[in-house]
Each structure stands twice: as C-alpha cells, then as structure tokens.
Write a protein that holds these residues in place. Structure first.
Motif, mmCIF file in Angstrom:
data_model
loop_
_atom_site.group_PDB
_atom_site.id
_atom_site.type_symbol
_atom_site.label_atom_id
_atom_site.label_comp_id
_atom_site.label_asym_id
_atom_site.label_seq_id
_atom_site.Cartn_x
_atom_site.Cartn_y
_atom_site.Cartn_z
ATOM 1 N N ASP A 198 -78.832 37.733 -25.530
ATOM 2 C CA ASP A 198 -79.126 36.851 -24.516
ATOM 3 C C ASP A 198 -79.772 35.375 -24.463
ATOM 4 O O ASP A 198 -80.817 35.178 -25.659
ATOM 5 C CB ASP A 198 -80.480 37.466 -23.588
ATOM 6 N N ASP A 199 -78.865 33.522 -24.643
ATOM 7 C CA ASP A 199 -79.208 33.167 -24.663
ATOM 8 C C ASP A 199 -80.462 32.404 -24.141
ATOM 9 O O ASP A 199 -81.394 31.513 -25.243
ATOM 10 C CB ASP A 199 -78.180 32.042 -24.542
ATOM 11 N N GLU A 200 -81.302 32.937 -23.520
ATOM 12 C CA GLU A 200 -82.185 31.741 -22.443
ATOM 13 C C GLU A 200 -83.780 33.103 -23.961
ATOM 14 O O GLU A 200 -85.197 32.098 -24.820
ATOM 15 C CB GLU A 200 -82.941 32.468 -21.185
ATOM 16 N N LEU A 201 -83.705 34.487 -23.914
ATOM 17 C CA LEU A 201 -83.950 34.497 -25.373
ATOM 18 C C LEU A 201 -83.947 34.503 -26.403
ATOM 19 O O LEU A 201 -85.113 34.457 -27.127
ATOM 20 C CB LEU A 201 -84.120 36.517 -25.603
ATOM 21 N N LEU A 202 -82.692 34.437 -26.495
ATOM 22 C CA LEU A 202 -83.131 33.547 -28.413
ATOM 23 C C LEU A 202 -82.921 31.753 -28.501
ATOM 24 O O LEU A 202 -84.433 31.113 -28.887
ATOM 25 C CB LEU A 202 -81.385 33.306 -28.697
ATOM 26 N N LYS A 203 -83.552 31.528 -27.182
ATOM 27 C CA LYS A 203 -84.244 29.901 -27.060
ATOM 28 C C LYS A 203 -85.758 30.570 -27.823
ATOM 29 O O LYS A 203 -86.519 29.545 -27.319
ATOM 30 C CB LYS A 203 -83.639 29.464 -26.269
#
Length: 496
Positions: A198-203
């Motif tokens: 998940d891109d938001e979690l990676l951020k």
C-alpha cells in the motif's frame, strides 16, 4: 514414493522434514542457531547463519533417509514471521543482523506514530495494531541506523524480506524475490483488502517499494532450486507464516475452527472464512492463506511468552533442569498458593498490546515454594491464551466447543487440563505435533498434485488426546479475577 521437503525455519532452530503422500513424516533434521541480545529488549539473528543452518538440515535429512532428489516433488517453506532481513541485491549479503519478531527497539517510534494520528489508518488497512512486533518499524530502523542504507534503498540496491523470502532468494540463487500473502500481511505495509503493498503505508514508514518482494499466494510454484543444491531442480511450491501453516496443518478449513500453537510464544487463530473481522479487542485481522483466487482470513492473538517462560524457569532461575520437571514440581502443590506469574518479559501481546509491560511475579509469601512458581508459570500461559480466545470469540460473535493444539508445551498435562477448565472447551491434540511443517507440506503438495483437495487433507488429521473441562464455570471466576489484577500490575512498567 513421492515426498515433500518441508522447511520449518523457527525462532531458535532450523528444521527440515520429509513428508510422504499419507502425511507421514519419514525424516527430520534440526539445527539450533545463536540468539543475539545486543541491548535490553533487542533480539537479533544472523540471517546468513539461518540460511546455512537450513541448508545443512536439508542435506542431513536427505542423507539420513536416502531419498533421491527426483523423489522430492516440491519444497514447502514455513517460517518465524515478522523477523526482518535487509540485504544487498548485488552481493546477497545482509546489511545488518535480522531483527527478530520479539524485538522491542522500535517502541518509541511506534509511540511517535500514534501521536501523529496514523494508527487508525494502519489498523484499517493492515488489520494489525501499531506495535514493534511487526516488520515495518524494523525496516525503518535499519534504514535510519545503518550507514548508507537509506541511500542504497532509494537507488533500488537493497531487498527486504521476512524469512520465507530470504530462504527463497537463497534456494533460487537470487532469481526469486517473493513473499506470500500470509507473511506480507504481518509487515504493516500490506493492505489486506487489496492484497498488495500500500503506497500510503509505504509513505508513512518511509520504505521504498523497490525493496519489497513480489506478492504471491500460498500454494503455487514460485521457482526451482538452483543446481548446486541438489544437482536436480526441485520446485518450491508453498510459503506460509508458521501460525497460518500450523492452522492449515490442523485442517482448520471451516469458518469458526480454532487452533493454538504453544511454542516459544502461543498463537491462536480463528478461521473467519472470506470475511475480514475487525477486532474491538486489539486482536489481529490477518490473511490465513490464499489458494488460487480464494482467500481465507483469520483473527489472531499472539502471546509472546509461552514455552519461553518455562525456559526462563530452567535457564534464568535454575529452578528446573528440563521442561518436564515444571510439571513434576507443579504437581507437588494443591494449588498456586496465591502466586501469579505474568510472563511479560518482552511486553504484552494480545489483547493488551503493551510493549512497556515487564514480567511480574505476584503473591509471594514465606510459604511460596518451587512448586508454586512452576504452577504459576504454567497457569500464566493458560491465562494469556484464555484472554485471547475469549476476545476472539467475542469479536467474531461465535462460540467455540473445541480448540486444536500443538507445540512442545502441550506435553504439560497440567497446563492442558487447566486450559480446558479456563475456556470451558475441549482441547484436541492430533497424532502428529508437527502441524506447522505439515501445513507447508500440504500447501506444496496441493500445488503439485500430491493431494487433490482440502477434503483429502482433512482426512489426514487424527485426534489422539483430548482434555475436557473438569471444573464448572463458577470455579474459575476467582482465579480469573486475580489474573486480571496481576495483568494491571505489570502494565507500563518501562517508562517512556
């Protein structure tokens, strides 16, 4: 005869088992490896030693059984989860020791993220709580604390993996960088709804996507072993985290079925079918397994110290010489004498999730004996599992009648009977206690056609021991009340 080679890579040892098509284990090899404790609350492994030990036991079990590589139809991997390895893609060498699931070094970082208000997003997307237990905070620690790591990661030069990914990489000489959904769902970076990173979690965690392995199901061919290992390529056809693998080995395929593994820690899973049940009691919503396009979910509760509590009696206090002696000493007393042990040596897991709790021995008097402390230790394990199962059934709006169990601690008849009394539930032990390794074997065998379906695997599970409640519910109310008081006494001991 066709065989499956099951690699069971655990917290304290690496194992290899050969399983035939009848679910019978025909050979086992095991090798312990070193535990590293650089600071209080820190736990590390040498990832290279893990690989060498696993390679050694593979060779040993094949040599002992005289099975030829061409008779091994597939390899299945099951592993200690959350333990984090980061390595250089070019050299294949880890840039730091593996940070183990038990490690608490990122407690402050978790507190910081909670203050930033991101915890609800993390819980909703991952089904997990924000705790040092999981891999995401461990990756961030490595990137922040190992010189040059962040820059290398941003250039795509580093690879991350939990232990199954690390083993697969080495088995295939770096050709396969993959994880499975059950292990990926324990990282804080994986969205259990979309089944992808998940891109938001990676951020939030500052982890570049380039570090992450490709996501796959639990029962499919990922690649083949490189020629130098067996001189004949063997398909690697299953990967699953140890607790999900154990659940599969217990044939808990139907919604509502429960299993608990009593190993270093104690881990309980409740099959919730194709439904993600979000817990109100801080339990984890996790992926149990994915076979082809069908995904099965589970609720999970983790107790950090089960068998490790008995090890502490032996190695820390020198009260006993071996685990069996705990039962012998406990049998010498009629009850716990008012003594309660909360084994929060590395914090409390579900449903409390307090990384700052520490182990507490309460109710000591001049009359306290070795037997009381041994019994309190066994009961402390059962109380923790009771808290998990009680919360689990509450969340899922279900009632349980039987729990399937495995693990070395189930050899304690005192513990198992007390557990049945606490839960007011039957406790069922199968003929083979190697359910974790068998789960990986069954998943691999399904992928290559050794077993045709789940029904065929269900028929391989055989009940041998059963513990039924002997005490009525009203007899456990008082000890549960005392246990709750003991839990409250141990919380927040380590100050921020």
């Amino acid at each position: 005869m066709d065989y499956i080679l099951s690699l069971d890579q655990g917290t304290t040892s690496s194992r290899a088992l050969l399983v035939d098509r009848h679910g019978k284990i025909t050979g086992v090899a095991q090798k312990e490896f070193k535990q590293h404790f650089p600071k209080s609350g820190w736990v590390e492994h040498d990832a290279a030693e893990i690989w060498f030990s696993e390679a050694a036991v593979m060779a040993e079990v094949i040599a002992k059984t005289k099975v030829k590589a061409k008779e091994i139809k597939a390899i299945g991997i099951t592993n200690q989860r959350e333990t984090t390895v980061v390595w250089d893609r070019k050299t294949g060498k880890p840039i730091h020791n593996a940070i183990v699931w038990q490690d608490r070094r990122t407690a402050d970082y978790c507190s910081k993220l909670k203050k930033e208000g991101v915890e609800s997003t993390i819980i909703e997307k991952t089904g997990l709580v924000l705790d040092p237990y999981f891999s995401g905070t461990k990756i961030r620690w490595i990137l922040d604390n190992i010189q040059g790591a962040k820059e290398k990661a941003n250039r795509g030069e580093l690879a991350f993996g939990t232990i199954e990914t690390w083993l697969l990489w080495n088995l295939t000489a770096g050709k396969c960088h993959m994880s499975d959904v059950s292990n990926a769902s324990r990282t804080l970076l994986f969205n259990i709804h979309t089944l992808d990173w998940d891109d938001e979690l990676l951020k939030i965690f500052g982890v570049p996507r380039s570090m992450l392995p490709e996501i796959r199901g639990n029962s499919e061919v990922y690649g083949q072993t490189h020629m130098e290992l067996f001189h004949s390529p063997i398909p690697i056809a299953a990967m699953a985290g140890d607790q999900q693998s154990s659940m599969f080995g217990h044939a808990c395929f139907e919604k509502g079925m429960i299993k608990t593994t009593y190993g270093t820690g104690a881990f309980s899973l409740l099959n919730t079918g194709n439904e993600i049940v979000h817990s109100k009691n801080k339990l984890l919503s996790t992926v149990a397994w994915q076979i082809k396009d069908e995904v099965t979910y589970a609720l999970e509760g983790s107790v950090f110290m089960a068998g490790a509590s008995i090890q502490w009696l032996r190695d820390g206090l020198n009260l006993i010489n071996d685990a069996k002696e705990a039962d012998v000493e406990a049998a010498k007393v009629k009850d716990n004498g008012g003594v309660y042990l909360v084994p929060a040596f590395t914090g409390l897991g579900a449903p409390h999730w307090d990384p700052r709790a520490r182990g507490t021995l309460l109710g000591l008097s001049r009359g306290t004996t070795k037997g009381h402390i041994c019994l309190a230790t066994l009961e402390g394990i059962a109380f923790q599992v009771h808290d998990v199962i009680h919360s689990m059934l509450q969340d899922a709006k279900m009632s349980g009648s039987i729990m399937r169990v495995d693990g070395g601690v189930t050899l304690s008849k005192i513990l198992m009977q007390f557990q049945a009394d606490l839960l007011q539930m039957n406790i069922g032990k199968p003929a083979s206690q190697e359910t974790t390794a068998l789960g990986a074997s069954y998943l691999a065998g399904l992928a290559v056609g050794i077993w045709k379906d789940l029904d065929e695997i269900s028929n391989l599970w055989k009940l041998t021991d059963e513990y039924k409640p002997k005490k009525p519910p009203e007899h456990i109310e008082y000890p549960l009340k005392k246990w709750k008081r003991a839990i409250e006494c141990t919380k927040h001991w380590e100050m921020e």
